[in-house]
Design a protein around this motif. Structure first.
Motif, PDB file in Angstrom:
ATOM      1  N   PHE A  88       0.822  -1.209   0.000  1.00 26.11           N
ATOM      2  CA  PHE A  88       0.000   0.000   0.000  1.00 26.11           C
ATOM      3  C   PHE A  88       0.861   1.266   0.000  1.00 26.11           C
ATOM      4  O   PHE A  88       0.554   2.247   0.675  1.00 26.11           O
ATOM      5  N   GLU A  89       1.928   1.246  -0.787  1.00 27.57           N
ATOM      6  CA  GLU A  89       2.802   2.402  -0.952  1.00 27.57           C
ATOM      7  C   GLU A  89       2.937   2.747  -2.428  1.00 27.57           C
ATOM      8  O   GLU A  89       2.896   1.855  -3.278  1.00 27.57           O
ATOM      9  N   PRO A  90       3.152   4.028  -2.775  1.00 24.75           N
ATOM     10  CA  PRO A  90       3.123   5.172  -1.861  1.00 24.75           C
ATOM     11  C   PRO A  90       1.720   5.522  -1.391  1.00 24.75           C
ATOM     12  O   PRO A  90       1.538   6.408  -0.553  1.00 24.75           O
ATOM     13  N   MET A  91       0.728   4.810  -1.947  1.00 27.91           N
ATOM     14  CA  MET A  91      -0.660   4.971  -1.519  1.00 27.91           C
ATOM     15  C   MET A  91      -1.408   3.704  -1.874  1.00 27.91           C
ATOM     16  O   MET A  91      -0.948   2.879  -2.674  1.00 27.91           O
ATOM     17  N   GLU A 321      18.717   8.012  -4.213  1.00 28.86           N
ATOM     18  CA  GLU A 321      20.050   7.570  -3.806  1.00 28.86           C
ATOM     19  C   GLU A 321      21.108   7.883  -4.854  1.00 28.86           C
ATOM     20  O   GLU A 321      22.257   8.179  -4.526  1.00 28.86           O
ATOM     21  N   THR A 322      20.750   7.823  -6.123  1.00 36.06           N
ATOM     22  CA  THR A 322      21.735   7.902  -7.204  1.00 36.06           C
ATOM     23  C   THR A 322      21.611   9.128  -8.099  1.00 36.06           C
ATOM     24  O   THR A 322      22.497   9.388  -8.911  1.00 36.06           O
ATOM     25  N   THR A 338      14.570   8.864 -16.664  1.00 35.73           N
ATOM     26  CA  THR A 338      14.147   8.281 -15.399  1.00 35.73           C
ATOM     27  C   THR A 338      12.738   7.717 -15.511  1.00 35.73           C
ATOM     28  O   THR A 338      11.845   8.366 -16.073  1.00 35.73           O
ATOM     29  N   CYS A 339      12.552   6.527 -14.977  1.00 33.81           N
ATOM     30  CA  CYS A 339      11.236   5.883 -15.056  1.00 33.81           C
ATOM     31  C   CYS A 339      10.737   5.418 -13.694  1.00 33.81           C
ATOM     32  O   CYS A 339       9.661   4.819 -13.612  1.00 33.81           O
ATOM     33  N   GLY A 344      13.508   6.320  -3.399  1.00 27.84           N
ATOM     34  CA  GLY A 344      12.920   7.558  -2.897  1.00 27.84           C
ATOM     35  C   GLY A 344      12.558   8.500  -4.019  1.00 27.84           C
ATOM     36  O   GLY A 344      13.299   8.636  -5.001  1.00 27.84           O
ATOM     37  N   TYR A 345      11.413   9.190  -3.879  1.00 28.06           N
ATOM     38  CA  TYR A 345      10.873  10.032  -4.944  1.00 28.06           C
ATOM     39  C   TYR A 345      11.434  11.444  -4.940  1.00 28.06           C
ATOM     40  O   TYR A 345      11.419  12.120  -5.968  1.00 28.06           O
TER      41      TYR A 345
END
Length: 445
Positions: A88-91, A321-322, A338-339, A344-345
């Motif tokens: 149930f992430e990110p929603m 991170e990158t 980026t896809c 982390g967003y």
């Protein structure tokens, strides 16, 4: 379901025979439940366990609408979106289903207290709705996961720009981790004849995503000789990006996190490999502060592989991170595509290295029908190969999602739905024999 499976396994079943089969009232499917959407509240992401949220249960067969098809699913696979749904992430995905359900009386079918998940399949068409002419009962197919309505002009140059663009099995219901799936007919593509059901099901989402992101004019438009930095080069996405780079005459610089994963890249034909764990790259000093010295050390290492050249294209998907390192190491005028953002967003990078060096960041999300078709065509021609490493049963989908969530897998993991065992569904043994080592490459490591 037994009659359907018997018809699929029989060598002489005709299209008319498939059309005459009785569609059952229910089928087994992997689901999440709306009333459990808060079950992991307060837990860290890594502590959320898909084995607790994913259910295998009987659900009713949905009504078939215009332009749609019911497909008997022989095999499917687990993607990161299946993991996101399960934790149930990110929603919660039930918000997607509620919004889709408001679009029309027909889409209301999707707004249910359970969500049948899964964005890949290989199987056999059972029924088609009004207006479907290209496909019929008995056709052996794979499905890509782009669901569009195409009632707006915005989507007719690139269907990914359709305002009602959704990912099937993630933002819609009745996905592929099930015995039967409901898809739009323009999601269907021919199953590669030299592959088994589980092998054919594995490439769909990630192969098409990598194609658009790296090869298509809508992505990086890769050309011969390009230096391409590929994060997670042995993973579900990266393994296809690595193959596209090699097949297209580019120079992949593969970033991996272990010697085992480096060996997989070597088996694909890559020579420039950076084991970021062994070489100790840490792009963040702490949660809030990046380390530009590490960016520079990383760029120096890349130039050792390229004869002093910088990166033309970065194939980005780890995210936070990158991303700072990705922007830094890209050459002047280069491209970062980026896809995803699996780490982390909220990305951070030094914008001076972007604007002053005329670099581009291109957002890329799945693929349109043409791109997915071309990516599948390359699979069918044996130019690109599945990266299937392990197969689970439908009942084991929770464990499969757990393994992907914890990054315990290589390449892609498959799930058998109706197929009683692995290795079934191959129609071209001669072609298969030519590519058997490549097909099994991820299994043999």
């Amino acid at each position: 379901m037994n009659e359907i499976l018997d018809a699929i396994l029989a060598p002489d079943t005709t299209s008319a025979d498939f059309a005459g089969l009785t569609i059952p009232e229910s089928y087994r499917a992997v689901t999440v439940h709306k009333d459990e959407a808060e079950m992991f509240a307060g837990l860290a992401t890594k502590e959320k366990d898909p084995r607790k949220s994913l259910h295998v249960e009987d659900v009713p067969v949905p009504e078939l609408g215009p332009g749609e098809a019911l497909v008997a699913v022989m095999a499917s696979s687990v993607n990161y979106n299946s993991v996101w749904t399960s934790i149930f992430e990110p929603m919660s995905t039930f918000g997607f289903l509620e919004r889709y359900g408001k679009l029309s009386p027909l889409t209301k079918r999707h707004d249910l207290p359970y969500h049948v998940i899964g964005s890949d399949l290989a199987g056999v068409v059972l029924r088609t709705g009004p207006g479907v002419n290209a496909w019929g009962p008995g056709d052996e197919v794979v499905a890509h996961c782009l669901s569009v309505e195409l009632e707006s002009s915005d989507g007719h140059n690139d269907t990914m720009l359709d305002p009602e663009q959704r990912i099937w099995g993630f933002e819609t219901n009745f996905g592929g981790l099930a015995e039967i799936a409901l898809v739009k007919s323009n999601q269907l593509m021919p199953k590669p004849k030299h592959l088994s059901w589980e092998e054919a099901a594995a490439p769909g989402l990630v192969n098409s995503t990598a194609y658009r992101q790296l090869v298509s004019q809508n992505g990086a438009a890769m050309k011969q000789g390009d230096n391409v930095l590929i994060w997670g080069a042995s993973g579900g996405l990266g393994s296809y990006a690595t193959q596209f780079a090699l097949a297209g005459g580019a120079n992949p610089i593969c970033v991996v996190s272990s010697e085992q994963k480096a060996e997989i890249c070597r088996k694909m034909g890559a020579e420039a490999i950076i084991d970021r764990s062994a070489e100790g790259y840490k792009f963040w000093k702490d949660e809030r502060t990046q380390d530009p010295k590490e960016w520079k050390r990383f760029g120096k290492r890349i130039r050792e592989f390229t004869g002093g050249e910088d990166i033309d294209i970065v194939f980005e998907h780890p995210g936070r991170e990158t991303f700072g390192a990705s922007v830094f190491v890209t050459r002047k005028g280069g491209t970062i595509t980026t896809c995803a953002s699996t780490s982390g967003y909220m990305h951070e990078y030094d914008n001076r290295y972007l604007w002053m060096s005329l670099k581009r960041i291109v957002g890329s999300h799945f693929a349109n029908y043409r791109e997915a078709w071309e990516a599948n065509r390359l699979i069918a021609k044996g130019k690109i190969h599945p990266t299937l490493s392990k197969t689970y049963t439908l009942e084991e989908t929770g464990q499969a999602a757990y393994d992907v969530h914890r990054n315990l897998h290589q390449g892609k993991v498959g799930v058998l739905a109706l197929a009683p065992e692995e290795g079934m569904g191959v129609r071209d043994e001669e072609m298969r024999a030519k590519h058997l080592d490549a097909i099994n490459r991820f299994r043999n490591v």
